[in-house]
Design an enzyme around this catalytic site. Structure first.
Site, PDB file in Angstrom:
ATOM      1  N   LYS A 104       9.221  32.988  85.680  1.00 11.72           N
ATOM      2  CA  LYS A 104       9.864  31.826  86.313  1.00 11.72           C
ATOM      3  C   LYS A 104      11.377  31.829  86.062  1.00 11.72           C
ATOM      4  O   LYS A 104      12.163  31.658  86.978  1.00 11.72           O
ATOM      5  CB  LYS A 104       9.279  30.501  85.773  1.00 11.72           C
ATOM      6  CG  LYS A 104       7.786  30.350  85.990  1.00 11.72           C
ATOM      7  CD  LYS A 104       7.288  28.968  85.570  1.00 11.72           C
ATOM      8  CE  LYS A 104       7.441  28.649  84.099  1.00 11.72           C
ATOM      9  NZ  LYS A 104       6.585  29.480  83.221  1.00 11.72           N
TER      10      LYS A 104
ATOM     11  N   ARG B 209       5.094  19.693  83.923  1.00 17.53           N
ATOM     12  CA  ARG B 209       4.130  20.474  83.157  1.00 17.53           C
ATOM     13  C   ARG B 209       2.849  19.695  82.895  1.00 17.53           C
ATOM     14  O   ARG B 209       1.929  20.221  82.286  1.00 17.53           O
ATOM     15  CB  ARG B 209       4.757  20.791  81.820  1.00 17.53           C
ATOM     16  CG  ARG B 209       4.587  22.269  81.462  1.00 17.53           C
ATOM     17  CD  ARG B 209       5.610  22.623  80.579  1.00 17.53           C
ATOM     18  NE  ARG B 209       5.576  23.698  79.726  1.00 17.53           N
ATOM     19  CZ  ARG B 209       6.621  24.498  79.585  1.00 17.53           C
ATOM     20  NH1 ARG B 209       7.673  24.362  80.355  1.00 17.53           N
ATOM     21  NH2 ARG B 209       6.598  25.437  78.694  1.00 17.53           N
TER      22      ARG B 209
ATOM     23  N   ARG C  32       9.165  40.090  74.732  1.00 16.14           N
ATOM     24  CA  ARG C  32      10.382  39.460  75.251  1.00 16.14           C
ATOM     25  C   ARG C  32      11.391  39.192  74.135  1.00 16.14           C
ATOM     26  O   ARG C  32      11.054  38.752  73.049  1.00 16.14           O
ATOM     27  CB  ARG C  32      10.017  38.130  75.930  1.00 16.14           C
ATOM     28  CG  ARG C  32      11.214  37.362  76.443  1.00 16.14           C
ATOM     29  CD  ARG C  32      10.805  36.298  77.425  1.00 16.14           C
ATOM     30  NE  ARG C  32      10.208  35.138  76.794  1.00 16.14           N
ATOM     31  CZ  ARG C  32       9.834  34.049  77.465  1.00 16.14           C
ATOM     32  NH1 ARG C  32       9.964  33.985  78.783  1.00 16.14           N
ATOM     33  NH2 ARG C  32       9.311  33.024  76.826  1.00 16.14           N
TER      34      ARG C  32
ATOM     35  N   ARG D 158      12.154  34.670  70.391  1.00 14.48           N
ATOM     36  CA  ARG D 158      11.934  33.226  70.249  1.00 14.48           C
ATOM     37  C   ARG D 158      10.772  32.998  69.283  1.00 14.48           C
ATOM     38  O   ARG D 158       9.785  33.724  69.311  1.00 14.48           O
ATOM     39  CB  ARG D 158      11.597  32.612  71.614  1.00 14.48           C
ATOM     40  CG  ARG D 158      12.804  32.389  72.472  1.00 14.48           C
ATOM     41  CD  ARG D 158      12.488  32.029  73.907  1.00 14.48           C
ATOM     42  NE  ARG D 158      11.419  31.064  74.109  1.00 14.48           N
ATOM     43  CZ  ARG D 158      11.072  30.576  75.304  1.00 14.48           C
ATOM     44  NH1 ARG D 158      11.725  30.982  76.390  1.00 14.48           N
ATOM     45  NH2 ARG D 158      10.098  29.716  75.417  1.00 14.48           N
TER      46      ARG D 158
ATOM     47  N   ARG E 285       0.506  28.156  73.543  1.00 22.25           N
ATOM     48  CA  ARG E 285       1.202  27.788  74.784  1.00 22.25           C
ATOM     49  C   ARG E 285       0.341  28.087  76.005  1.00 22.25           C
ATOM     50  O   ARG E 285       0.323  27.321  76.964  1.00 22.25           O
ATOM     51  CB  ARG E 285       2.531  28.558  74.890  1.00 22.25           C
ATOM     52  CG  ARG E 285       3.571  28.059  73.899  1.00 22.25           C
ATOM     53  CD  ARG E 285       4.678  29.062  73.717  1.00 22.25           C
ATOM     54  NE  ARG E 285       5.526  29.174  74.883  1.00 22.25           N
ATOM     55  CZ  ARG E 285       6.248  30.257  75.164  1.00 22.25           C
ATOM     56  NH1 ARG E 285       6.200  31.324  74.376  1.00 22.25           N
ATOM     57  NH2 ARG E 285       7.020  30.271  76.224  1.00 22.25           N
TER      58      ARG E 285
HETATM   59  P1  AMP Z   1       9.660  27.001  78.187  1.00 24.66           P
HETATM   60  O1  AMP Z   1      10.909  27.757  77.912  1.00 24.66           O
HETATM   61  O2  AMP Z   1       9.633  26.371  79.552  1.00 24.66           O
HETATM   62  O3  AMP Z   1       8.415  27.791  77.877  1.00 24.66           O
HETATM   63  O4  AMP Z   1       9.663  25.754  77.174  1.00 24.66           O
HETATM   64  C1  AMP Z   1       9.706  25.945  75.786  1.00 24.66           C
HETATM   65  C2  AMP Z   1       9.113  24.735  75.080  1.00 24.66           C
HETATM   66  O5  AMP Z   1       9.857  23.547  75.410  1.00 24.66           O
HETATM   67  C3  AMP Z   1       7.673  24.384  75.478  1.00 24.66           C
HETATM   68  O6  AMP Z   1       6.715  25.159  74.775  1.00 24.66           O
HETATM   69  C4  AMP Z   1       7.622  22.904  75.107  1.00 24.66           C
HETATM   70  O7  AMP Z   1       7.535  22.722  73.705  1.00 24.66           O
HETATM   71  C5  AMP Z   1       8.999  22.426  75.536  1.00 24.66           C
HETATM   72  N1  AMP Z   1       9.014  22.012  76.965  1.00 24.66           N
HETATM   73  C6  AMP Z   1       9.721  22.590  77.966  1.00 24.66           C
HETATM   74  N2  AMP Z   1       9.515  21.952  79.123  1.00 24.66           N
HETATM   75  C7  AMP Z   1       8.637  20.953  78.841  1.00 24.66           C
HETATM   76  C8  AMP Z   1       8.011  19.943  79.636  1.00 24.66           C
HETATM   77  N3  AMP Z   1       8.235  19.853  80.953  1.00 24.66           N
HETATM   78  N4  AMP Z   1       7.162  19.081  79.012  1.00 24.66           N
HETATM   79  C9  AMP Z   1       6.924  19.159  77.691  1.00 24.66           C
HETATM   80  N5  AMP Z   1       7.460  20.091  76.882  1.00 24.66           N
HETATM   81  C10 AMP Z   1       8.322  20.980  77.451  1.00 24.66           C
END
Ligand code: AMP
Length: 219
Positions: A17, A92, A129, A161, A172
Site C-alpha cells: 500500500k 481499518r 522490510r 520497524r 498485525r
Molecule cells: P501501518 O504502518 O499502517 O501498518 O500502521 C502501523 C501501526 O499504527 C498499526 O499497527 C497501528 O498500531 C497504528 N495504526 C495505523 N493506522 C491505524 C488506524 N487506522 N487505526 C488504528 N491504528 C492504526
C-alpha cells in the site's frame, strides 16, 4: 467540495500500500495520508500523542478509533488535501469507515482499491522490510542501504520497524483479518471495491491501479 479524488487503499500489512501510494501521489497530485506514518512521526518526535501510542503500535495492535479519526479529520483540513487524498492504513475498522463517510459527506470515497497478496508472501515481505527512519524509503534486508544502515535518498538511518518483527507481524495480520477484512464487504456493498493483484512487480501493480482509476472515469 465535489470532484475530490478520495481513494482508499486496502490490503494486508506488506501488500504494498505504502509503495503504491508514494507512486500514485505524483500521478494524481493528491497527498498520501497514512495514519501509520502520522503516528510513527509522533512517536519519533516524542510528542504526547507519540508517547500515548508507542506501546500499542510496537505490539502490533490498533490505536483507538477516536484518536485516528481525529487525526484524519485534522489532516483533511490542510490545504493539500482539498483535492482529495490517497488513504493508506485508514480506515481499518468498520467504525472508522463509517466515521470517514460522515467526515466526507456527499463527496465521499470514489474507489476502494484492495491490494490482494497471499498471507505467506506478506509475511516474508514484512520480515525482510527495512525502512528509513527519516524519509520512509522502503528497502529489503538484502539491499545495500539495509546492510550499511544508511538511506540512499536522505542519509537517514535504515532500520527494521519493531512491528515488523515476528510476534508483532503475527498479531498485525490477525488484527487485519478480524477488524479490517470486513471492510471489503462494506465497500463492495457500496459498489466501490476493486481488487488488484498485488503479487506482481511494483510497476505492474501501479499500471493495474491506474487502469482501474481511468476505467472508472476518475482521472
Ligand atoms: P501501518 O504502518 O499502517 O501498518 O500502521 C502501523 C501501526 O499504527 C498499526 O499497527 C497501528 O498500531 C497504528 N495504526 C495505523 N493506522 C491505524 C488506524 N487506522 N487505526 C488504528 N491504528 C492504526
Amino acid at each position: 467540495m465535489s470532484g475530490r479524488l478520495n481513494l482508499v487503499v486496502l490490503g494486508k500489512q506488506g501488500a504494498g500500500k505504502g509503495t503504491q501510494c508514494k507512486r500514485l501521489v505524483e500521478e494524481y497530485a493528491i497527498p498520501h495520508v497514512s495514519t501509520g506514518d502520522i503516528l510513527r512521526a509522533a512517536v519519533k518526535a516524542g510528542t504526547p500523542l507519540g508517547l500515548e501510542v508507542a506501546g500499542v503500535m510496537n505490539a502490533g495492535a490498533l490505536v483507538s478509533d477516536e484518536l485516528v479519526i481525529r487525526l484524519v479529520d485534522e489532516r483533511f483540513k490542510e490545504a493539500d488535501a482539498q483535492r482529495g487524498a490517497l488513504l493508506d492504513g485508514f480506515p481499518r475498522t468498520l467504525a472508522q469507515a463509517e466515521a470517514l463517510e460522515a467526515l466526507l459527506g456527499d463527496d465521499g470515497i470514489k474507489l476502494c482499491i484492495n491490494l490482494e497478496v497471499p498471507i505467506d508472501l506478506v509475511t516474508a515481505r514484512l520480515s525482510s522490510r527495512r525502512v528509513c527512519q527519516e524519509c520512509g524509503a522502503i528497502y529489503k534486508d538484502t539491499d545495500i542501504e539495509a546492510i550499511s544502515g544508511t538511506c540512499a535518498n536522505c542519509g537517514g538511518d535504515v532500520i527494521q520497524r519493531v512491528d515488523d518483527q515476528p510476534d508483532a507481524i503475527r498479531k498485525r495480520l490477525e488484527t487485519y483479518e478480524r477488524d479490517t477484512a470486513p471492510l471489503l464487504s462494506f465497500y463492495e456493498s457500496r459498489g466501490l471495491l476493486v481488487t488488484v493483484d498485488g503479487d506482481q512487480s511494483p510497476d505492474d501493480v501501479t499500471k493495474a491501479i491506474k487502469a482501474v482509476v481511468h476505467e472508472k472515469g476518475l482521472a
